[in-house]
Structure formats: structure tokens, C-alpha cells
Scaffold this motif. Structure first.
Motif, short mmCIF file in Angstrom:
data_model
loop_
_atom_site.label_atom_id
_atom_site.label_comp_id
_atom_site.label_asym_id
_atom_site.label_seq_id
_atom_site.Cartn_x
_atom_site.Cartn_y
_atom_site.Cartn_z
N ALA A 1 -11.20 -4.44 8.56
CA ALA A 1 -10.88 -4.06 7.18
C ALA A 1 -11.81 -4.84 6.25
O ALA A 1 -11.98 -6.04 6.42
CB ALA A 1 -9.42 -4.38 6.87
N VAL A 2 -12.39 -4.14 5.28
CA VAL A 2 -13.28 -4.82 4.32
C VAL A 2 -12.50 -5.94 3.61
O VAL A 2 -13.03 -7.01 3.35
CB VAL A 2 -13.83 -3.79 3.29
N HIS A 3 -11.24 -5.67 3.31
CA HIS A 3 -10.45 -6.65 2.55
C HIS A 3 -9.64 -7.59 3.44
O HIS A 3 -8.76 -8.30 2.94
CB HIS A 3 -9.55 -5.93 1.54
N ARG A 4 -9.95 -7.55 4.76
CA ARG A 4 -9.32 -8.47 5.69
C ARG A 4 -7.81 -8.55 5.41
O ARG A 4 -7.15 -7.56 5.22
CB ARG A 4 -9.97 -9.86 5.63
N ASN A 5 -7.30 -9.77 5.34
CA ASN A 5 -5.86 -9.93 5.18
C ASN A 5 -5.40 -9.76 3.73
O ASN A 5 -4.21 -9.84 3.45
CB ASN A 5 -5.46 -11.32 5.69
N ASN A 6 -6.33 -9.51 2.81
CA ASN A 6 -5.91 -9.25 1.42
C ASN A 6 -5.63 -7.78 1.17
O ASN A 6 -5.22 -7.41 0.07
CB ASN A 6 -6.99 -9.72 0.44
N ALA A 7 -5.88 -6.94 2.18
CA ALA A 7 -5.71 -5.50 1.97
C ALA A 7 -4.28 -5.17 1.55
O ALA A 7 -4.05 -4.31 0.70
CB ALA A 7 -6.10 -4.72 3.23
N GLY A 8 -3.29 -5.90 2.10
CA GLY A 8 -1.89 -5.64 1.75
C GLY A 8 -1.61 -5.94 0.29
O GLY A 8 -0.93 -5.18 -0.42
N ILE A 9 -2.14 -7.07 -0.20
CA ILE A 9 -1.93 -7.46 -1.60
C ILE A 9 -2.60 -6.43 -2.52
O ILE A 9 -2.00 -5.95 -3.49
CB ILE A 9 -2.53 -8.85 -1.89
N ILE A 10 -3.83 -6.08 -2.17
CA ILE A 10 -4.61 -5.17 -3.03
C ILE A 10 -3.96 -3.77 -3.04
O ILE A 10 -3.81 -3.15 -4.09
CB ILE A 10 -6.08 -5.11 -2.56
N GLY A 11 -3.54 -3.31 -1.86
CA GLY A 11 -2.92 -1.98 -1.78
C GLY A 11 -1.58 -1.94 -2.48
O GLY A 11 -1.24 -0.95 -3.13
N ALA A 12 -0.80 -3.01 -2.36
CA ALA A 12 0.51 -3.05 -3.04
C ALA A 12 0.29 -2.98 -4.55
O ALA A 12 0.98 -2.25 -5.27
CB ALA A 12 1.27 -4.32 -2.65
N ALA A 13 -0.70 -3.73 -5.03
CA ALA A 13 -0.99 -3.73 -6.47
C ALA A 13 -1.48 -2.35 -6.91
O ALA A 13 -1.08 -1.83 -7.96
CB ALA A 13 -2.04 -4.78 -6.81
N ALA A 14 -2.33 -1.72 -6.08
CA ALA A 14 -2.86 -0.40 -6.44
C ALA A 14 -1.74 0.62 -6.56
O ALA A 14 -1.74 1.47 -7.45
CB ALA A 14 -3.89 0.05 -5.40
N LEU A 15 -0.75 0.52 -5.67
CA LEU A 15 0.36 1.47 -5.71
C LEU A 15 1.25 1.26 -6.92
O LEU A 15 1.97 2.17 -7.34
CB LEU A 15 1.21 1.33 -4.45
N ALA A 16 1.23 0.06 -7.48
CA ALA A 16 2.09 -0.22 -8.63
C ALA A 16 1.72 0.66 -9.82
O ALA A 16 2.52 0.87 -10.71
CB ALA A 16 1.98 -1.69 -9.03
#
Ligand code: BGC
Length: 253
Positions: free
Chosen positions: A236-251
Motif C-alpha cells: 500500500a502506498v500509504h502503508r499503515n496510514n491507509a486506514g486513517i486516511i481512508g476513514a478521514a476521506a469517508l467522513a
């Protein structure tokens, strides 16, 4: 207001840690420190709520006007959690989204952790512009999965729970990163388990691309080159930050 909002907070609740950050939604990257606390032992709902409250306080984002997305390691359907592989059974059939909204005093967006990591990679990472079927897997306490088809997420795929018939164990009990840690496997021994896992998923779905997320994805060069698959497999390009970034994007979705 929503049209002007370019930042949101993402909280990624995992079986082992709860991570959070403020995300620039145009760039798709963290613009704050990454705050992490341990997931409370037993992961009972009130304890998890207290830990989420704590990370938001540390981040200084108590303001309910800042959009907030929360990712959780279970099936999430219409705000309810429907499974509990690595958290308390109390989450099964639980109105989790409402529980967090009441407890935090603000609206949230709530979704499965691997699905939001998939959304992050779709918008800002390795799945962007990919034709056909991309399968993102997170290798952590469990194995999470996101099915991404032609730019759309098919939610709640739960591919960490395919069965290893002979061994009567879920795939994640055998091949998650936590199995490597628990059994103190070498990279090459763990890679043999991943070889079984990804070959099986490859046979079932004939994907066009695999993306590997989770904390261990930062060590991808230690195990991805050991795998022999027909399908390209990338971290994943965002490694372990993908969850944080995706959660924020969905907000803001
Ligand atoms: C859960 C999934 C979750 C994955 C990664 C699995 O045990 O069933 O819902 O996405 O772990 O946290």
C-alpha cells in the motif's frame, strides 16, 4: 460548509492499536502527528470509546465541526458491527456508530478498517486508476480485505476468514502478521504461509492486482519478493496510514 472542507480526522481502531491523525483530503496525507494508543485489553465498547476520546483529545480535535471518520475491525452494516474476531463479542449486532456518536457528541462516518484502507489506496494510492479487480489485504492482528472493482468498493468482503479446511483454522490465524509474531516465524517461513493464502485468493477471484497494507507493509521487501503469484502484488502506498486516511476521506463522503 462541506465544499470548503479540506481536512478531516481519521481514527483507525485495530485489534492491537488505535491510530488517529488529521488528513489533508486534497493531498490524501497526514498533516498532524500520528497518535497511537493500545487497544484496551478485551476491547469492550466503553473502553474503546474512552481510548478514541483520548486520541482525539491528544490530537486537539474535540471540535465537533471537524468531520470525523472511524474505522473498525469488523463487518459494519448500516452503522452496526456484525462480527468480532479480535474484539469483544459485545460488538456483534451492536449499534456501534450511534454508540460512538452519542459518546463523542458528534456525527461520525463509520466503516470496516480494511474497506477504508481500500478507499485510501483507491483515491490516493496504488489502486488509483486500476482497471478490473484489485484486492487489498491488511496483514496485522487479523487479515482484512477490500474488494475494489473498477474504482468502486464492494464492502465487507472478510477474506481473512477463508478456511484452511485441513487445519480447521481461519486464514488469519495462520497467515496474519500476528501469527508470524506469535510463532516467531522467519520471513521465509511466514512467506510460505502467505504463498498459500494469496494463491488461494488468486484462484478464487482472479484479481488484476493485490495490494498489501498493515504495519508490516513497510517491510514489504522482506516478504513480497518471496511470493510466486500470477497477479502483481505491491505494498500500500500509504502503508499503515491507509486506514486513517481512508476513514478521514469517508467522513466527507
Ligand atoms: C476482521 C475484519 C477486519 C480484519 C482486519 C478481521 O479479523 O474480521 O473485519 O477487517 O480483521 O482488522
Amino acid at each position: 460548509m462541506a465544499a470548503e472542507v479540506t481536512r478531516a480526522v481519521g481514527v483507525d481502531i485495530g485489534g492491537t492499536g488505535i491510530k488517529a491523525g488529521i488528513v489533508d483530503l486534497e493531498a490524501g496525507r497526514l498533516i498532524s502527528d500520528r497518535v497511537k494508543v493500545a487497544t484496551p485489553s478485551g476491547a469492550e465498547p466503553p473502553d474503546v470509546l474512552a481510548a478514541v476520546t483520548e486520541v482525539l483529545t491528544v490530537l486537539g480535535v474535540d471540535d465537533p465541526d471537524v468531520p470525523l471518520g472511524v474505522a473498525f475491525p469488523a463487518i459494519v452494516k448500516r452503522g452496526r458491527t456484525l462480527s468480532a474476531a479480535n474484539v469483544s463479542d459485545k460488538w456483534i449486532g451492536f449499534e456501534a456508530e450511534k454508540f460512538f456518536e452519542d459518546g463523542l457528541g458528534r456525527d461520525i462516518h463509520f466503516a470496516n478498517d480494511a474497506d477504508v484502507a481500500g478507499v485510501a489506496e483507491l483515491r490516493y494510492g496504488a489502486a488509483k486508476g486500476q482497471p478490473g479487480l484489485t484486492i487489498l489485504t491488511t496483514l496485522g492482528t487479523g487479515i482484512g480485505s477490500a474488494l475494489l472493482y473498477e474504482g468502486a468498493l464492494v464492502p465487507n468482503s472478510e477474506l481473512g476468514h477463508v478456511q484452511r479446511a485441513k487445519h480447521e483454522r481461519d486464514a488469519e490465524a495462520y497467515a496474519a502478521y500476528s501469527a508470524m509474531e506469535r510463532e516467531q516465524l522467519s520471513w521465509s517461513d511466514w512467506a510460505k504461509r502467505l504463498q498459500w493464502y494469496y494463491s488461494h485468493i488468486e484462484f478464487l477471484f482472479s484479481p488484476d492486482l493485490f495490494i498489501v497494507g498493515g504495519g508490516v507493509s513497510k517491510h514489504a521487501d522482506q516478504f513480497l519478493p518471496l511470493l510466486n503469484l500470477k497477479t502483481p502484488i505491491v505494498p500500500a502506498v500509504h502503508r499503515n496510514n491507509a486506514g486513517i486516511i481512508g476513514a478521514a476521506a469517508l467522513a466527507l463522503a
